[in-house]
Design a protein around this motif. Sequence first.
Motif, PDB file in Angstrom:
ATOM      1  N   ALA A   1       0.829  -1.189   0.000  1.00 43.80           N
ATOM      2  CA  ALA A   1       0.000   0.000   0.000  1.00 43.80           C
ATOM      3  C   ALA A   1       0.876   1.256   0.000  1.00 43.80           C
ATOM      4  CB  ALA A   1      -0.901   0.003   1.236  1.00 43.80           C
ATOM      5  N   PRO A   2       0.373   2.353  -0.562  1.00 43.95           N
ATOM      6  CA  PRO A   2       1.118   3.610  -0.490  1.00 43.95           C
ATOM      7  C   PRO A   2       1.295   4.051   0.961  1.00 43.95           C
ATOM      8  CG  PRO A   2      -0.674   3.749  -2.097  1.00 43.95           C
ATOM      9  CD  PRO A   2      -0.893   2.491  -1.307  1.00 43.95           C
ATOM     10  N   GLY A   3       2.470   4.569   1.287  1.00 46.00           N
ATOM     11  CA  GLY A   3       2.742   5.072   2.621  1.00 46.00           C
ATOM     12  C   GLY A   3       2.835   6.579   2.627  1.00 46.00           C
ATOM     13  N   ILE A   4       3.728   7.125   3.425  1.00 46.23           N
ATOM     14  CA  ILE A   4       3.962   8.570   3.432  1.00 46.23           C
ATOM     15  C   ILE A   4       4.294   9.003   2.002  1.00 46.23           C
ATOM     16  CG2 ILE A   4       5.505  10.391   4.279  1.00 46.23           C
ATOM     17  CD1 ILE A   4       5.877   8.673   6.825  1.00 46.23           C
ATOM     18  N   PRO A   5       3.591  10.012   1.457  1.00 49.35           N
ATOM     19  CA  PRO A   5       3.754  10.362   0.036  1.00 49.35           C
ATOM     20  C   PRO A   5       5.015  11.187  -0.234  1.00 49.35           C
ATOM     21  CG  PRO A   5       2.124  11.805   1.035  1.00 49.35           C
ATOM     22  CD  PRO A   5       2.511  10.799   2.101  1.00 49.35           C
ATOM     23  N   GLN A   6       6.156  10.550  -0.076  1.00 47.47           N
ATOM     24  CA  GLN A   6       7.433  11.234  -0.168  1.00 47.47           C
ATOM     25  C   GLN A   6       8.005  11.234  -1.577  1.00 47.47           C
ATOM     26  OE1 GLN A   6      10.415   7.864   1.484  1.00 47.47           O
ATOM     27  NE2 GLN A   6      11.344   9.587   0.433  1.00 47.47           N
ATOM     28  N   LYS A   7       8.987  12.086  -1.775  1.00 44.03           N
ATOM     29  CA  LYS A   7       9.711  12.153  -3.031  1.00 44.03           C
ATOM     30  C   LYS A   7      11.002  11.362  -2.906  1.00 44.03           C
ATOM     31  CE  LYS A   7      11.102  15.589  -6.467  1.00 44.03           C
ATOM     32  NZ  LYS A   7      11.109  17.045  -6.772  1.00 44.03           N
ATOM     33  N   VAL A   8      11.319  10.544  -3.902  1.00 42.98           N
ATOM     34  CA  VAL A   8      12.542   9.741  -3.906  1.00 42.98           C
ATOM     35  C   VAL A   8      13.705  10.597  -4.393  1.00 42.98           C
ATOM     36  CG1 VAL A   8      13.690   7.736  -4.937  1.00 42.98           C
ATOM     37  CG2 VAL A   8      11.281   7.598  -4.286  1.00 42.98           C
TER      38      VAL A   8
END
Length: 457
Positions: A344-351
């Motif tokens: 599932a998607p987690g914290i919507p961070q940038k890679v």
Amino acid sequence: MRIERRLLAGLTTLTVTLGALVTPAAASASPSEPPLGEFLRRALDGLAFEEVLDTAPPTAAAVVTTDKEIATVRRAPATVIAPIAQQPQIDATVLELDAAGRIIGSATVLMSPRYPDGVVVDVDRDLHTTDVRWREWDDEGWYANQGQGTVDIVPGREGASLDFMSPYPASVMKLMVAFGVLRLIDRGTATLDEPYPYRPAEPSTLCGPDADDTLRGYLDRMLTESSNEAACALIKFLWDRSAVDELNQTFQNLGLETLRLLNTRPSNGGRWTNSLTMSSLDTAKLLAIVNGGPGTLWTAPNGHRVTKNELSRASREFFLSMLHQQGWNWMLSTTNYCGREYPAPGIPQKVAPRWIAADGTVTVAGTSFGADVRPCNRAAEVTFAHKPGWVSTSGADAGIVTSLPGERPRHYIISVFSNLGEQYVDANRPADAGPSAYTEKFARLGALIDAYQAHRR
């Protein structure tokens, strides 16, 4: 009755989350929202971590725990994979920050066989608690003694109202190592670009052979790709400078009583055992120093006023830059799996760009995630400067979340430790899930907390 309580908790959590997702940015939390501590407890309880499956159940496999650097689990055949024996150990903290980095709210929740619904820890205004008797992790003791530890981490807590066996921190302990090395650099006894020839005096399956690099290079590899070899080199460097005992005393002086870098080998920096300890609260506080903030962050029990100046500005900026370049985004944040149905998607961070190939896929330390992360990077709402850790019976992640420009404001530190490492899997995990060290329930927890924080602002 237990199932009904789970459903009620889950519905309550879902209501808050949906509200956060459909409501424009708000100046404060809705009166109908629970306070942070109760929200965190409900979120953990509603996710039903006790539903994970054990790939090495105690009746079918032997756990080897004499030394974490060589610890293995002899996994059982797939035919005897079973539900986890009891409620997992989870230690979670959220520190809310204002835009300047001041700590404006906190919550710590513990879960264990003793506290299957979760319990909010009573923490004072200085983010300190005497209500928990912290114990060292013990794999066999978790099975045999229903999560009851026997070795105290902090002395003199026999009368505490809560008794909790702290999960082994795995590679999150590298935050302690980096802090110690940067303190020496601040003191002028070393420099980031100083070469350090690593020459282990005895072999180690964890630490590897001789190596040559600068302190900057070792710190980079240790923090961004979680290199154990680099960590061993830096621990040996601390031993060479007679700085390990001093570092442990520094943690005590700062009121970070559960942070202990104990019993490693001076000869090679190895031997990572259960005497390496960190609680989620003290880890979050350490990250608050790294993040920086004006004035006194908290006052330690000895009266010391802790500020961001425990590290120099240059060291804090370097530390943060390394955590921002973390490659392993796969526990509380799962952007490395962008577009997959699982996890599932987690914290919507940038890679961080350094890990992204021309086709958009991420490869870290030889591990390829195989998903194009560019769409998720374009949709990202936050940065997550963090450090995860994993072994068979430890899953952990701790870091600083900051909203990206134009996104709903939030600024917080999240720190989660558990015994749910690679040994435990989800029943719904597909065969083609790709590299996955953790149950996806952690990603769902990260998403819930982030949505709650976005809504509160």
